[in-house]
Motif scaffolding. Structure first.
Motif, PDB file in Angstrom:
ATOM      1  N   VAL A 111       0.839  -1.201   0.000  1.00 43.10           N
ATOM      2  CA  VAL A 111       0.000   0.000   0.000  1.00 43.10           C
ATOM      3  C   VAL A 111       0.874   1.251   0.000  1.00 43.10           C
ATOM      4  CG1 VAL A 111      -1.729   1.315   1.264  1.00 43.10           C
ATOM      5  CG2 VAL A 111      -1.895  -1.174   1.165  1.00 43.10           C
ATOM      6  N   VAL A 112       1.909   1.246   0.820  1.00 45.80           N
ATOM      7  CA  VAL A 112       2.820   2.389   0.871  1.00 45.80           C
ATOM      8  C   VAL A 112       3.556   2.532  -0.458  1.00 45.80           C
ATOM      9  CG1 VAL A 112       4.810   3.390   2.056  1.00 45.80           C
ATOM     10  CG2 VAL A 112       3.096   2.142   3.356  1.00 45.80           C
ATOM     11  N   SER A 113       4.026   1.401  -0.986  1.00 44.55           N
ATOM     12  CA  SER A 113       4.802   1.424  -2.223  1.00 44.55           C
ATOM     13  C   SER A 113       3.968   1.883  -3.415  1.00 44.55           C
ATOM     14  CB  SER A 113       5.378   0.026  -2.491  1.00 44.55           C
ATOM     15  OG  SER A 113       6.036  -0.023  -3.730  1.00 44.55           O
ATOM     16  N   GLN A 114       2.713   1.431  -3.477  1.00 48.56           N
ATOM     17  CA  GLN A 114       1.889   1.688  -4.656  1.00 48.56           C
ATOM     18  C   GLN A 114       1.159   3.029  -4.611  1.00 48.56           C
ATOM     19  OE1 GLN A 114      -0.737  -1.683  -4.658  1.00 48.56           O
ATOM     20  NE2 GLN A 114       0.897  -3.144  -4.999  1.00 48.56           N
ATOM     21  N   LEU A 115       0.779   3.469  -3.417  1.00 47.79           N
ATOM     22  CA  LEU A 115      -0.122   4.615  -3.347  1.00 47.79           C
ATOM     23  C   LEU A 115       0.430   5.829  -2.608  1.00 47.79           C
ATOM     24  CD1 LEU A 115      -3.482   2.744  -2.627  1.00 47.79           C
ATOM     25  CD2 LEU A 115      -2.580   3.533  -4.811  1.00 47.79           C
ATOM     26  N   ILE A 116       1.468   5.668  -1.818  1.00 44.55           N
ATOM     27  CA  ILE A 116       1.976   6.797  -1.036  1.00 44.55           C
ATOM     28  C   ILE A 116       3.331   7.282  -1.539  1.00 44.55           C
ATOM     29  CG2 ILE A 116       2.707   7.543   1.265  1.00 44.55           C
ATOM     30  CD1 ILE A 116       0.627   5.687   2.451  1.00 44.55           C
ATOM     31  N   PRO A 139       5.009   6.610  -4.688  1.00 46.70           N
ATOM     32  CA  PRO A 139       5.329   6.891  -6.091  1.00 46.70           C
ATOM     33  C   PRO A 139       5.594   8.382  -6.342  1.00 46.70           C
ATOM     34  CG  PRO A 139       3.523   5.340  -5.997  1.00 46.70           C
ATOM     35  CD  PRO A 139       3.776   5.797  -4.573  1.00 46.70           C
ATOM     36  N   GLY A 140       6.711   8.651  -7.006  1.00 49.67           N
ATOM     37  CA  GLY A 140       7.075  10.025  -7.302  1.00 49.67           C
ATOM     38  C   GLY A 140       7.842  10.718  -6.195  1.00 49.67           C
ATOM     39  N   ARG A 141       8.003  10.057  -5.046  1.00 47.27           N
ATOM     40  CA  ARG A 141       8.679  10.691  -3.914  1.00 47.27           C
ATOM     41  C   ARG A 141      10.085  10.131  -3.656  1.00 47.27           C
ATOM     42  NH1 ARG A 141       3.150  10.711  -1.642  1.00 47.27           N
ATOM     43  NH2 ARG A 141       2.582  12.868  -1.180  1.00 47.27           N
ATOM     44  N   LEU A 142      10.378   8.936  -4.158  1.00 47.80           N
ATOM     45  CA  LEU A 142      11.674   8.324  -3.862  1.00 47.80           C
ATOM     46  C   LEU A 142      12.829   9.102  -4.488  1.00 47.80           C
ATOM     47  CD1 LEU A 142      10.827   4.526  -4.181  1.00 47.80           C
ATOM     48  CD2 LEU A 142      11.061   5.905  -2.108  1.00 47.80           C
ATOM     49  N   GLY A 143      12.607   9.632  -5.666  1.00 50.07           N
ATOM     50  CA  GLY A 143      13.644  10.429  -6.309  1.00 50.07           C
ATOM     51  C   GLY A 143      13.975  11.676  -5.495  1.00 50.07           C
ATOM     52  N   LYS A 144      12.958  12.296  -4.912  1.00 50.27           N
ATOM     53  CA  LYS A 144      13.182  13.479  -4.084  1.00 50.27           C
ATOM     54  C   LYS A 144      13.976  13.113  -2.833  1.00 50.27           C
ATOM     55  CE  LYS A 144       8.891  15.634  -5.677  1.00 50.27           C
ATOM     56  NZ  LYS A 144       7.535  16.127  -5.290  1.00 50.27           N
ATOM     57  N   PHE A 145      13.700  11.923  -2.284  1.00 49.00           N
ATOM     58  CA  PHE A 145      14.459  11.467  -1.118  1.00 49.00           C
ATOM     59  C   PHE A 145      15.923  11.284  -1.476  1.00 49.00           C
ATOM     60  CE2 PHE A 145      16.138   7.731   1.232  1.00 49.00           C
ATOM     61  CZ  PHE A 145      16.205   8.316   2.492  1.00 49.00           C
ATOM     62  N   LEU A 146      16.193  10.649  -2.617  1.00 48.32           N
ATOM     63  CA  LEU A 146      17.578  10.432  -3.030  1.00 48.32           C
ATOM     64  C   LEU A 146      18.280  11.750  -3.342  1.00 48.32           C
ATOM     65  CD1 LEU A 146      17.173   7.259  -5.274  1.00 48.32           C
ATOM     66  CD2 LEU A 146      18.187   7.396  -2.992  1.00 48.32           C
ATOM     67  N   ASP A 147      17.528  12.728  -3.834  1.00 56.05           N
ATOM     68  CA  ASP A 147      18.129  14.040  -4.104  1.00 56.05           C
ATOM     69  C   ASP A 147      18.660  14.690  -2.824  1.00 56.05           C
ATOM     70  OD1 ASP A 147      17.630  13.845  -6.791  1.00 56.05           O
ATOM     71  OD2 ASP A 147      15.789  15.027  -6.738  1.00 56.05           O
ATOM     72  N   LEU A 148      18.005  14.365  -1.706  1.00 53.44           N
ATOM     73  CA  LEU A 148      18.439  14.943  -0.431  1.00 53.44           C
ATOM     74  C   LEU A 148      19.762  14.347   0.051  1.00 53.44           C
ATOM     75  CD1 LEU A 148      15.008  14.929   1.486  1.00 53.44           C
ATOM     76  CD2 LEU A 148      16.172  16.912   0.499  1.00 53.44           C
ATOM     77  N   TYR A 149      20.052  13.105  -0.400  1.00 56.90           N
ATOM     78  CA  TYR A 149      21.234  12.392   0.105  1.00 56.90           C
ATOM     79  C   TYR A 149      22.004  11.787  -1.071  1.00 56.90           C
ATOM     80  CZ  TYR A 149      18.350  12.875   4.260  1.00 56.90           C
ATOM     81  OH  TYR A 149      17.556  13.373   5.268  1.00 56.90           O
ATOM     82  N   PRO A 150      22.873  12.545  -1.696  1.00 57.31           N
ATOM     83  CA  PRO A 150      23.588  12.088  -2.906  1.00 57.31           C
ATOM     84  C   PRO A 150      24.471  10.869  -2.679  1.00 57.31           C
ATOM     85  CG  PRO A 150      23.769  14.485  -2.617  1.00 57.31           C
ATOM     86  CD  PRO A 150      23.200  13.942  -1.355  1.00 57.31           C
ATOM     87  N   ASP A 176      11.991   9.149   8.754  1.00 56.49           N
ATOM     88  CA  ASP A 176      11.483  10.521   8.901  1.00 56.49           C
ATOM     89  C   ASP A 176      10.837  11.011   7.604  1.00 56.49           C
ATOM     90  OD1 ASP A 176      12.398  10.585  11.482  1.00 56.49           O
ATOM     91  OD2 ASP A 176      14.230  11.703  11.027  1.00 56.49           O
ATOM     92  N   TYR A 177      11.386  10.611   6.471  1.00 64.51           N
ATOM     93  CA  TYR A 177      10.824  11.009   5.189  1.00 64.51           C
ATOM     94  C   TYR A 177       9.468  10.360   4.964  1.00 64.51           C
ATOM     95  CZ  TYR A 177      10.707  12.190   0.225  1.00 64.51           C
ATOM     96  OH  TYR A 177      10.350  12.692  -1.009  1.00 64.51           O
ATOM     97  N   ILE A 178       9.327   9.095   5.372  1.00 62.65           N
ATOM     98  CA  ILE A 178       8.028   8.409   5.269  1.00 62.65           C
ATOM     99  C   ILE A 178       6.985   9.136   6.097  1.00 62.65           C
ATOM    100  CG2 ILE A 178       6.768   6.313   5.910  1.00 62.65           C
ATOM    101  CD1 ILE A 178       8.300   5.845   3.451  1.00 62.65           C
ATOM    102  N   VAL A 179       7.344   9.513   7.307  1.00 61.89           N
ATOM    103  CA  VAL A 179       6.384  10.222   8.185  1.00 61.89           C
ATOM    104  C   VAL A 179       5.921  11.510   7.523  1.00 61.89           C
ATOM    105  CG1 VAL A 179       6.118  11.396  10.390  1.00 61.89           C
ATOM    106  CG2 VAL A 179       7.296   9.202  10.283  1.00 61.89           C
ATOM    107  N   LYS A 180       6.838  12.261   6.952  1.00 58.36           N
ATOM    108  CA  LYS A 180       6.462  13.510   6.262  1.00 58.36           C
ATOM    109  C   LYS A 180       5.563  13.231   5.066  1.00 58.36           C
ATOM    110  CE  LYS A 180      10.663  16.018   7.603  1.00 58.36           C
ATOM    111  NZ  LYS A 180      11.906  16.661   7.116  1.00 58.36           N
ATOM    112  N   ALA A 181       5.846  12.151   4.341  1.00 62.72           N
ATOM    113  CA  ALA A 181       5.061  11.831   3.153  1.00 62.72           C
ATOM    114  C   ALA A 181       3.612  11.492   3.497  1.00 62.72           C
ATOM    115  CB  ALA A 181       5.708  10.665   2.407  1.00 62.72           C
ATOM    116  N   VAL A 182       3.400  10.721   4.564  1.00 63.42           N
ATOM    117  CA  VAL A 182       2.033  10.313   4.900  1.00 63.42           C
ATOM    118  C   VAL A 182       1.277  11.416   5.621  1.00 63.42           C
ATOM    119  CG1 VAL A 182       2.627   7.885   4.986  1.00 63.42           C
ATOM    120  CG2 VAL A 182       2.739   9.235   7.082  1.00 63.42           C
ATOM    121  N   ARG A 183       1.975  12.389   6.153  1.00 58.01           N
ATOM    122  CA  ARG A 183       1.303  13.508   6.814  1.00 58.01           C
ATOM    123  C   ARG A 183       0.976  14.644   5.854  1.00 58.01           C
ATOM    124  NH1 ARG A 183       4.644  13.831  12.578  1.00 58.01           N
ATOM    125  NH2 ARG A 183       3.597  12.072  13.571  1.00 58.01           N
TER     126      ARG A 183
END
Length: 300
Positions: free
Chosen positions: A105-110, A112-123, A293-300
């Protein structure tokens, strides 16, 4: 017994082959040649006296003996990596490889489109995500952290609750135009088409509950459609197939656009926990804390 550095080196190469799925990917990860990987595995097999890998022209897989051996040595490799991380001061630096087990559920609906932004934060970080219904064996699979809904039965893993997610009941305008709008939760038992979602642990449909403060109403719905895929359930609900219970974080954009309508806002106090599970009692590395912490921000 004297320390055998070649044995540890061979085990490290074996781990790279298992995680990479091939000699070539292991060679790239270790910075050596493919033939060097093959020789190291052969020396390890000779040292142990057992064949550890089945090799074909297209794939590499553990033998039964190799699987037993790898499951035994994997925790030790993780401990060595933890010790090296602490010694290098990396407990506060987000870098390295992070392997995450994520609920579908997290992978499919929450996410998508956010993992790239997470990786951008931590090169300096690379991310390996495993999505499946069952959590499996985190230690044997080399998982740093798992993100799952609800509490796991008889689990020895370390758990941290991330957030409680609101559950709401929704339907598409096309469904309501065709079947009429239920006014109360009990109306769902009177012929409305509901889309059931399968509990990945019990393999049975989740009960339909409606919460208003401390009051809980359970409704026996009529469903001809049982799904174990959250993305498909949302798609069918949007298509007007039936009524569904979903997380607000998943449906809010569709509600805002008018593609979905929340049916019982007065009965929307149900909450479902999203947890992080760790295979070790050691203080989580910075890369794990950053992802959680990034997951918490994403679901909130």
């Amino acid at each position: 017994m004297p320390f055998d550095g070649r044995l540890l080196s061979g085990v490290s190469v074996l781990a790279a082959v298992v995680e990479g799925g091939s000699f070539a990917r292991a060679a790239d990860a270790l910075g050596i040649t493919t033939s060097g990987v093959s020789r190291a595995v052969s020396r390890l097999e000779a040292r142990i006296g057992a064949r550890l890998l089945d090799r074909t022209t297209r794939s590499v897989s553990l033998t039964d003996e190799g699987r037993r051996f790898y499951e035994q040595v994997k925790p030790s490799l993780a401990n060595i990596e933890d010790a090296a991380t602490i010694a290098s001061g990396s407990t506060n630096v987000v870098r390295g490889r992070l392997r995450v087990n994520i609920d579908p559920v997290v992978s499919q609906l929450i996410l998508p489109g956010r993992l790239g932004k997470f990786l951008d934060l931590y090169p300096d970080l690379s991310l390996d995500c495993v999505t499946r219904e069952q959590i499996g064996d985190l230690v044997a699979d080399g998982i740093d952290v798992a993100v799952r809904f609800g509490d796991l039965p008889d689990s020895s893993l370390i758990v941290r609750k991330l957030v409680d997610l609101q559950v709401i009941t929704v339907a598409a305008p096309s469904y309501l135009k065709r079947r009429g709008r239920p006014r109360t939760p009990s109306d769902l038992a009177a012929g409305h088409a509901c889309i059931d979602y399968r509990d990945p642990i019990t393999r049975q449909p989740f009960d339909w509950e409606f919460h208003k403060g401390r009051k809980i109403q359970t409704v026996k719905t009529k469903s001809r459609l049982l799904l174990g895929d959250a993305s498909t359930m949302l798609t069918e609900c949007l298509a007007g197939t039936g009524i569904a219970q979903v997380f607000t974080v998943v449906a809010k954009d569709h509600i805002k656009s008018g593609k979905l309508i929340e049916l019982f806002p007065d009965w929307a106090d149900e909450r479902f926990p999203l947890n992080a599970y760790y295979p070790s009692r050691h203080h989580p590395a910075a890369k794990v804390r950053a992802f959680v912490d990034y997951i918490v921000k994403a679901v909130r």
